[in-house]
Motif scaffolding. Structure first.
Motif, PDB file in Angstrom:
ATOM      1  N   ALA A   7      41.742  62.629  13.272  1.00 14.49           N
ATOM      2  CA  ALA A   7      41.965  61.636  14.314  1.00 14.49           C
ATOM      3  C   ALA A   7      42.156  60.169  14.391  1.00 14.49           C
ATOM      4  O   ALA A   7      43.486  59.149  14.655  1.00 14.49           O
ATOM      5  CB  ALA A   7      40.970  61.555  15.444  1.00 14.49           C
ATOM      6  N   ARG A   8      41.343  60.112  12.690  1.00 15.09           N
ATOM      7  CA  ARG A   8      41.054  58.314  12.121  1.00 15.09           C
ATOM      8  C   ARG A   8      42.572  58.804  11.501  1.00 15.09           C
ATOM      9  O   ARG A   8      43.021  57.446  11.555  1.00 15.09           O
ATOM     10  CB  ARG A   8      39.826  58.955  10.988  1.00 15.09           C
ATOM     11  CG  ARG A   8      38.633  58.282  11.439  1.00 15.09           C
ATOM     12  CD  ARG A   8      37.574  58.830  11.187  1.00 15.09           C
ATOM     13  NE  ARG A   8      36.402  58.559  12.279  1.00 15.09           N
ATOM     14  CZ  ARG A   8      35.720  56.973  12.094  1.00 15.09           C
ATOM     15  NH1 ARG A   8      36.068  56.456  11.887  1.00 15.09           N
ATOM     16  NH2 ARG A   8      34.836  57.090  12.713  1.00 15.09           N
ATOM     17  N   ARG A   9      42.828  59.546  10.511  1.00 12.46           N
ATOM     18  CA  ARG A   9      44.284  59.332  10.073  1.00 12.46           C
ATOM     19  C   ARG A   9      45.168  59.203  10.382  1.00 12.46           C
ATOM     20  O   ARG A   9      46.535  58.602  10.520  1.00 12.46           O
ATOM     21  CB  ARG A   9      44.409  60.366   9.161  1.00 12.46           C
ATOM     22  CG  ARG A   9      43.691  61.078   7.968  1.00 12.46           C
ATOM     23  CD  ARG A   9      43.907  62.450   7.000  1.00 12.46           C
ATOM     24  NE  ARG A   9      44.116  63.396   7.539  1.00 12.46           N
ATOM     25  CZ  ARG A   9      43.043  64.486   8.030  1.00 12.46           C
ATOM     26  NH1 ARG A   9      42.109  64.101   7.070  1.00 12.46           N
ATOM     27  NH2 ARG A   9      43.413  65.201   7.922  1.00 12.46           N
ATOM     28  N   ARG A  10      45.775  59.921  11.942  1.00 14.26           N
ATOM     29  CA  ARG A  10      46.672  59.947  12.836  1.00 14.26           C
ATOM     30  C   ARG A  10      46.241  58.295  13.216  1.00 14.26           C
ATOM     31  O   ARG A  10      47.916  57.980  13.299  1.00 14.26           O
ATOM     32  CB  ARG A  10      46.088  60.740  13.998  1.00 14.26           C
ATOM     33  CG  ARG A  10      47.509  60.433  15.153  1.00 14.26           C
ATOM     34  CD  ARG A  10      47.370  61.466  16.393  1.00 14.26           C
ATOM     35  NE  ARG A  10      46.041  61.666  17.038  1.00 14.26           N
ATOM     36  CZ  ARG A  10      44.915  62.358  17.382  1.00 14.26           C
ATOM     37  NH1 ARG A  10      44.956  64.202  16.723  1.00 14.26           N
ATOM     38  NH2 ARG A  10      43.935  61.960  17.574  1.00 14.26           N
ATOM     39  N   PHE A  11      45.289  57.928  13.572  1.00 17.46           N
ATOM     40  CA  PHE A  11      45.414  56.230  14.108  1.00 17.46           C
ATOM     41  C   PHE A  11      45.334  55.101  13.069  1.00 17.46           C
ATOM     42  O   PHE A  11      46.797  54.095  13.442  1.00 17.46           O
ATOM     43  CB  PHE A  11      44.594  55.977  14.916  1.00 17.46           C
ATOM     44  CG  PHE A  11      43.454  54.225  15.463  1.00 17.46           C
ATOM     45  CD1 PHE A  11      44.997  53.994  16.029  1.00 17.46           C
ATOM     46  CD2 PHE A  11      43.233  53.920  14.361  1.00 17.46           C
ATOM     47  CE1 PHE A  11      44.618  53.090  17.477  1.00 17.46           C
ATOM     48  CE2 PHE A  11      43.130  52.164  14.759  1.00 17.46           C
ATOM     49  CZ  PHE A  11      44.038  51.457  15.948  1.00 17.46           C
ATOM     50  N   ALA A  12      45.796  55.847  12.009  1.00 22.32           N
ATOM     51  CA  ALA A  12      45.969  54.666  10.939  1.00 22.32           C
ATOM     52  C   ALA A  12      47.161  54.508  10.474  1.00 22.32           C
ATOM     53  O   ALA A  12      47.929  53.552  10.440  1.00 22.32           O
ATOM     54  CB  ALA A  12      44.441  55.810   9.377  1.00 22.32           C
ATOM     55  N   LEU A  16      49.247  51.001  11.295  1.00 22.12           N
ATOM     56  CA  LEU A  16      50.257  50.779  10.208  1.00 22.12           C
ATOM     57  C   LEU A  16      51.755  50.692  10.220  1.00 22.12           C
ATOM     58  O   LEU A  16      51.431  49.797  10.406  1.00 22.12           O
ATOM     59  CB  LEU A  16      49.712  51.233   8.690  1.00 22.12           C
ATOM     60  CG  LEU A  16      50.761  51.020   7.354  1.00 22.12           C
ATOM     61  CD1 LEU A  16      50.293  49.360   6.970  1.00 22.12           C
ATOM     62  CD2 LEU A  16      50.565  52.225   6.015  1.00 22.12           C
ATOM     63  N   ALA A  17      52.627  51.327  10.686  1.00 19.68           N
ATOM     64  CA  ALA A  17      53.640  51.691  11.267  1.00 19.68           C
ATOM     65  C   ALA A  17      54.431  50.681  12.677  1.00 19.68           C
ATOM     66  O   ALA A  17      54.233  49.870  13.032  1.00 19.68           O
ATOM     67  CB  ALA A  17      54.166  53.137  12.154  1.00 19.68           C
ATOM     68  N   ALA A  18      53.292  50.191  13.670  1.00 19.69           N
ATOM     69  CA  ALA A  18      53.003  48.989  14.035  1.00 19.69           C
ATOM     70  C   ALA A  18      52.912  47.847  14.054  1.00 19.69           C
ATOM     71  O   ALA A  18      53.069  46.922  14.871  1.00 19.69           O
ATOM     72  CB  ALA A  18      51.927  49.928  15.572  1.00 19.69           C
ATOM     73  N   LEU A 146      45.254  42.866  13.192  1.00 18.78           N
ATOM     74  CA  LEU A 146      45.859  43.664  11.999  1.00 18.78           C
ATOM     75  C   LEU A 146      46.917  42.616  11.997  1.00 18.78           C
ATOM     76  O   LEU A 146      47.755  42.136  10.483  1.00 18.78           O
ATOM     77  CB  LEU A 146      46.602  44.782  12.038  1.00 18.78           C
ATOM     78  CG  LEU A 146      45.311  45.482  11.899  1.00 18.78           C
ATOM     79  CD1 LEU A 146      45.993  47.171  11.661  1.00 18.78           C
ATOM     80  CD2 LEU A 146      44.342  45.715  10.314  1.00 18.78           C
ATOM     81  N   PRO A 147      47.648  42.010  13.107  1.00 23.00           N
ATOM     82  CA  PRO A 147      48.666  41.621  12.314  1.00 23.00           C
ATOM     83  C   PRO A 147      48.666  39.564  12.187  1.00 23.00           C
ATOM     84  O   PRO A 147      49.104  39.168  11.646  1.00 23.00           O
ATOM     85  CB  PRO A 147      49.116  41.084  14.235  1.00 23.00           C
ATOM     86  CG  PRO A 147      49.357  42.000  14.375  1.00 23.00           C
ATOM     87  CD  PRO A 147      47.578  42.624  13.956  1.00 23.00           C
ATOM     88  N   ALA A 177      58.271  52.124   7.865  1.00 25.79           N
ATOM     89  CA  ALA A 177      57.281  51.769   9.284  1.00 25.79           C
ATOM     90  C   ALA A 177      58.073  53.278  10.340  1.00 25.79           C
ATOM     91  O   ALA A 177      57.276  53.979  11.066  1.00 25.79           O
ATOM     92  CB  ALA A 177      57.616  50.395  10.404  1.00 25.79           C
ATOM     93  N   ALA A 178      58.786  53.720  10.017  1.00 23.47           N
ATOM     94  CA  ALA A 178      60.065  54.736  11.279  1.00 23.47           C
ATOM     95  C   ALA A 178      59.356  55.995  10.237  1.00 23.47           C
ATOM     96  O   ALA A 178      58.745  57.204  11.026  1.00 23.47           O
ATOM     97  CB  ALA A 178      61.517  54.247  10.820  1.00 23.47           C
TER      98      ALA A 178
END
Length: 457
Positions: A7-12, A16-18, A146-147, A177-178
């Motif tokens: 779950a943490r890897r998925r959100f990371a 990052l991409a967003a 982050l931004p 990002a894609a």
């Protein structure tokens, strides 16, 4: 050393991409304006500011339907790739010495629309990436912290990156990002059966209008966009008064003070939002933030007395902090009370409403500037009323949102250990034109956090 959970890897990966997409569009905008020196900068900016809002008004609702019809991850991947292709095409044309202005006339509004689609897709996909209780911290991280970390050096130094090479680098960043979005393995609910574009659009509008909390959020965002011109004009006049003498004596100190309202709200607002949302609930947190911070706008009337810079910083940074807290809280609340199948359409409707309100607010620019020139208490008092007005719809709907927030905070109190182990995942629409990412993303609407079940109209 233990590896991070899936779950943490998925959100990371998602975060990052967003953030890469959000920052890329905001940095690319001035680079596009200066990509062809053979055409007037003023003309390009006017074209962009005119055509982009019209394109958003026309396309937002159909694109909201499209987002709800398909997998949100696919929307994010495709929009990032389209943005990468558009920006690199301008870079390639410039590097080859070809006229780029015909391409620019298409790419500039298209990049704004793609930024809007990315924002809507991100907001609709987030509830599949993190659990409902973590929506607000996730939004804080994605939209505030982050931004700001990425763009703060540029803001403090005043650097504007330009040229074909920079546009090419931004295009590569969007392509990366894609690829990151492709690595996000969140399980999404299957899209609902198609019922036709108009029926599906009407369903999203009907749900927003009938749901008390969403209706209040829409009115709040519209009022914020309409009346924000008054506050901006008064703050601009106070800035000139506060720093008229200080900037010459100590330019570095003055520059830091001038930019304080740009970075203080992001850090302070993020911290307060994460600390308070469990105790107050997201909807209550939003209107409390606006009511507590709004009166500080009155301090702008004192920018010409004593250490005027202190009153200017307090009169702008504190309300901006409250606005950011309300923005994140309302976004998280909308994501929690809206059924998954309607997240794209409700977000698109809010984009349309705030874009229209931004256009109408432009008519107030002249009168607002003349009002600010009067000086004294009257302009600051009117700006304070304008800042507080956005909280009125939320106050009227607070009872209908009380059960939702009560259920959310109640479940958290029954599991207090979340207070210590809550991960650091994780804005209020402030008039910023038709921004490329901030938030939103299309000068984008905000949304809120909530219950353990999807809301109903």
């Amino acid at each position: 050393m233990a590896s991070p959970s899936p779950a943490r890897r998925r959100f990371a990966l998602f975060a990052l991409a967003a953030v890469v997409v959000c920052v890329s569009y905001s940095l690319a905008e001035p680079a596009l304006w200066t990509a062809d020196r053979r055409i007037s900068l003023k003309l390009l900016v006017m074209f962009d500011r005119t055509v982009e809002p019209v394109a958003i008004l026309v396309l937002a609702l159909p694109l909201g339907v499209l987002i709800d019809r398909t997998r949100r991850r696919s929307v994010l991947v495709v929009s990032a790739l389209l943005g990468a292709g558009a920006l690199t095409s301008v870079s390639a044309a410039g590097a080859l010495g070809a006229p780029t202005w015909p391409l620019l006339l298409a790419v500039m509004p298209a990049s704004g629309v793609l930024a809007m689609v990315t924002g809507l897709g991100r907001d609709a996909y987030l509830p599949s990436v993190v659990r409902r209780e973590r929506l607000l911290p996730a939004n804080v991280l994605l939209l505030a912290l982050l931004p700001q970390i990425v763009v703060m050096p540029q803001r403090l130094t005043g650097t504007v990156w330009q040229g074909s090479a920079f546009l090419f680098a931004v295009g590569l960043a969007l392509a990366a990002a894609a690829a990151l979005f492709l690595g996000v393995s969140a399980v999404e609910r299957p899209p609902p059966p198609r019922a036709g574009l108009w029926r599906e659009t009407a369903e999203g509008i009907r749900f927003t209008v009938r749901h008390p909390a969403l209706r209040a959020i829409a009115l709040c965002l519209v009022l914020s966009a309409l009346l924000g011109e008054i506050t901006d004009a008064v703050a601009g006049g106070a800035w000139e008064t506060a720093f008229r003498d200080l900037s010459g004596a100590n330019s570095e100190f003055a520059r830091w003070l001038m930019s304080a309202p740009a970075y203080i709200p992001s850090v302070l607002g993020a911290l307060l939002a994460v600390l308070l949302h469990r105790r107050l609930g997201t909807f209550r947190l939003a209107w409390w933030a606006l009511l507590v911070s709004g009166p500080f706008t009155l301090l702008l009337a004192m920018s010409g007395t004593g250490p005027g810079w202190i009153w200017y910083v307090l009169g702008t940074a504190v309300p901006a902090t409250g606005t950011l807290i309300a923005s994140v809280a309302l976004l998280s609340h909308r994501q929690a009370v809206t059924p998954h199948r309607l997240l794209g359409r409700t977000g698109a409707l809010l984009v349309v409403l705030t874009t229209l309100a931004d256009g109408v607010a432009g008519l107030l620019e002249g009168p607002a500037e003349r009002l600010a020139e009067l000086g004294g208490v009257a302009p600051a008092a009117l700006a304070t009323v304008a800042a507080l007005a956005a909280a009125v719809p939320l106050l009227r709907a607070r009872r209908s949102a009380a059960d939702h927030d009560a259920g959310s905070t109640g479940s958290l109190r029954r599991a207090r250990r979340w207070r210590l182990s809550f991960p650091h995942e994780g804005l209020f629409h402030r008039r910023s034109g038709h921004g490329r990412g901030g938030a939103g993303d299309p000068g984008r609407p905000a949304a809120p956090v909530g219950p353990d079940r999807p809301g109903s109209p």
